[in-house]
Structure formats: C-alpha cells, structure tokens
Design an enzyme around this catalytic site. Structure first.
Site, PDB file in Angstrom:
ATOM      1  N   LYS A   1      37.992  44.083  38.727  1.00 19.22           N
ATOM      2  CA  LYS A   1      38.108  43.204  40.020  1.00 19.22           C
ATOM      3  C   LYS A   1      36.844  43.385  40.648  1.00 19.22           C
ATOM      4  O   LYS A   1      36.302  42.495  41.363  1.00 19.22           O
ATOM      5  CB  LYS A   1      39.485  43.625  40.449  1.00 19.22           C
ATOM      6  CG  LYS A   1      40.762  42.929  39.777  1.00 19.22           C
ATOM      7  CD  LYS A   1      42.086  43.681  40.306  1.00 19.22           C
ATOM      8  CE  LYS A   1      43.175  43.025  39.213  1.00 19.22           C
ATOM      9  NZ  LYS A   1      44.518  43.589  39.564  1.00 19.22           N
TER      10      LYS A   1
ATOM     11  N   GLN B   1      47.263  47.573  43.958  1.00 18.23           N
ATOM     12  CA  GLN B   1      47.306  47.625  42.515  1.00 18.23           C
ATOM     13  C   GLN B   1      48.741  48.312  42.118  1.00 18.23           C
ATOM     14  O   GLN B   1      49.305  48.949  42.401  1.00 18.23           O
ATOM     15  CB  GLN B   1      46.416  48.467  41.854  1.00 18.23           C
ATOM     16  CG  GLN B   1      46.236  48.386  40.242  1.00 18.23           C
ATOM     17  CD  GLN B   1      45.891  47.208  39.627  1.00 18.23           C
ATOM     18  OE1 GLN B   1      44.835  46.312  40.149  1.00 18.23           O
ATOM     19  NE2 GLN B   1      46.475  46.675  38.662  1.00 18.23           N
TER      20      GLN B   1
ATOM     21  N   ASP C   1      47.212  38.286  45.975  1.00 16.74           N
ATOM     22  CA  ASP C   1      48.107  38.439  44.501  1.00 16.74           C
ATOM     23  C   ASP C   1      49.415  37.436  44.596  1.00 16.74           C
ATOM     24  O   ASP C   1      49.883  37.180  43.467  1.00 16.74           O
ATOM     25  CB  ASP C   1      48.636  39.778  44.638  1.00 16.74           C
ATOM     26  CG  ASP C   1      47.956  40.567  43.333  1.00 16.74           C
ATOM     27  OD1 ASP C   1      47.316  39.902  42.742  1.00 16.74           O
ATOM     28  OD2 ASP C   1      47.980  41.709  43.153  1.00 16.74           O
TER      29      ASP C   1
END
Ligand code: NDP
Length: 280
Positions: free
Chosen positions: A53, A97, A120
């Site tokens: 990322k 994460q 997200d």
C-alpha cells in the site's frame, strides 16, 4: 473451450493511471492526498500488505505515513492515535490493517475512525450507506471485484450471483454490491449444505473463503464468470486462490488469476478512495 482471463493487474494499472492525473490536479491546487496506515503487531502477511500500500501511494504521489505499533499496544493508545489522525488535516484516509491482536476490539477501533476518512469502508456509517445505496466509501476488495466483472462485459442485472464467504470485509459487502446491480444473489458459508449445487447455479461466482482448491470444475456452470478473491499459500510456498484454476479454466467463461486478479484491484481501489477523500 477455455476461459478468458480477466487481467486484474492491467485493470488496476489503468485505474492508477487515471488517479495519478487526479493527484497532480490536487497538488496544483495545493493539496496532496494523505493516507495513514496503522499496523499493530508483527503479522508477516499484514506487513507485506502494508508495504504494498505504501509503495502504491509513493508511485501515485500520495503522501503516506506508517504507524507500526507494538503487539501489546493498548486500546487507549490506539484510540488516541486514531483520534489524532482524524484531526490531522494532512491525512485524508486512515487504514487500520486487520487482523488486530486479540486483546483489541476490532469493531470499536474501526468505529473510532472518522467515516470521512474511512477509506477501507468498514465504518458502520459507510456500511449503512452501502446497504441503503447512499454514496460513501465502498470496501476496496468487493468494489474492485465489481470493476473486474464489468471488465468481462457481462451485465449483472438478472443474473444468478453466488458469493461464497460472508465476512464483513468481503462476502457480505460483495453480495450487497451485486444486489445493487440487480443480480439475484445467494450467499454461501461454512454451513451451506451442498455448496456444489448452489455454486453450479451461478452465472457469476465469487469465492472469498481462504481455502485452496475449494471451488472445483464440477461446481462451475459452463461459461460462468469466476472471480477468485482467496489468497492461500500452498505448503511449497506458492500463492493460490480458492478456485482450482487449472480445472475451472476449462469450464468457466471468464476467470481471474491468483496472483494478478483481485489483489491488485484492492490496492487500486484503496488509492481511489484516498484520492476521493482528498477531493471531497
Ligand atoms: P474470513 O475468514 O473472514 O471469511 C471466510 C468465509 O468463508 C466465512 O464466511 C466462512 O464461513 C466461509 N467458509 C469457510 N469454509 C467454508 C467452506 N468450506 N464452504 C463455504 N464457505 C466457507 O475471510 P475473509 O473474507 O477476510 O477473506 C477470504 C479470503 O479472501 C482469504 O483467503 C483472504 O486472504 C482473501 N482476501 C483477499 C483480498 C485481496 O485483496 N485479494 C482481500 C481480503 C481478503 P462462516 O462465516 O460460516 O465461518
């Protein structure tokens, strides 16, 4: 007959090329999109994803910050960091994460992220928007899958869609996105009896389980679109999906490979959400 390969890597590159132009435009107006990535603990797979990322951000001119926190980070410490990032004007997207170490309440931490920076798409506000069709951040993997299905040129309206897996991050939002495009959607999970016969109904089959070789050729309708979200490591270290690729390739109409299918799309859609957040 063998399937047409849906090249996720190529589609992701096209998306990123478009984003690069949008980032440049933002920078000309004095704004650089910023993504903060929080990693708690030392899960090796998570480390690989975080690195990918960050690399994608750098390639597009998106500013990124990494917060690598110790395994024993407390909820209070993590909440404070999230709160600081919520209030940081240079940060437009916050990515926590997953999975988190067991002592941290995942839902509570995700809920602490501002819905406006939830790139997200996991915050309950964005999940609610997804359900009701109000524009909001879409979860990256299912949104990327939708782009890949469009890429196959197959319309979703009226088609039998089967999603195998019902997680909050892939299976459930995937099913809602397919429903929003007027598919007739069935969700399967570990307690679905006779998975094979349900899968065989599918014009569009999405596998998001995490079990190598679960989807065999006998489970696929000839000509179906088969999207493989799964990421599994074989004992000899090879990366494979949930679909028995070599066999299913002979039956399906379209198929995504692993690697090079859904994975690159997840990253491209994360970049897209970050750019959208900065544009907003
Ligand atoms: P989860 O483990 O959260 O969910 C797996 C789902 O599969 C569950 O709903 C489970 O059912 C179901 N399942 C398990 N065994 C079976 C079975 N035998 N038959 C039918 N269903 C079954 O995983 P995620 O949704 O987070 O991820 C799924 C896969 O996708 C993983 O391999 C993951 O690594 C990969 N992934 C890939 C991404 C990418 O960018 N390519 C991004 C995110 C995930 P139940 O609910 O009943 O337990």
């Amino acid at each position: 007959m063998s399937a047409i390969m849906i090249d996720g890597k190529a589609v992701a590159e096209r998306i990123k090329a478009g984003l690069k132009v949008r980032v440049e435009k933002l920078q000309q107006s004095g704004k650089t999109p910023g993504l903060a990535v929080i990693l708690v603990g030392s899960d090796p797979a998570s480390r690989v994803y975080v690195n990918m990322k960050k690399k994608a951000c750098a390639a597009l001119g998106i500013y990124s910050e990494e917060y690598a926190l110790a395994e024993n980070t407390t909820e209070t410490e993590l909440l404070k960091l999230i709160n600081d990032l919520n209030n940081n004007p240079n940060i437009h997207g916050i990515l926590l994460q997953l999975p988190l170490p067991g002592h941290l309440d995942e839902n509570k931490m995700l809920e602490a992220i501002s819905p406006l920076k939830d790139v997200d798409g996991f915050h309950p506000v964005n999940v609610g928007k997804l359900m009701t069709g109000i524009p909001g951040f879409l979860p990256c993997t299912p949104a990327g899958v939708m782009d890949l299905i469009r890429e196959s040129g197959i319309s979703i309206a009226g088609k039998e869609c089967v999603v195998v897996g019902r997680s909050n991050i892939v299976g459930k939002p995937q099913a809602i996105l397919l429903l929003r495009e007027h598919g007739t959607v069935t969700i399967c999970h570990s307690r679905t009896p006779d998975l094979a016969s349900v899968c065989r109904r599918a014009d569009i089959l999405v596998a998001a389980v995490g079990k190598a070789g679960l989807i065999t050729a006998e489970m696929v309708k000839p000509g179906a679109v088969v999207i493989d979200v799964g990421v599994n490591r074989t004992p000899d270290g090879k990366l494979v999906g949930d679909v028995d690729f070599d066999q299913v390739y002979q039956v399906a109409g379209w198929i995504t490979p692993v690697p090079g299918g859904v994975g690159p799309m997840t990253i491209a859609k994360l970049m897209e959400n970050t750019v959208i957040s900065a544009e907003n």
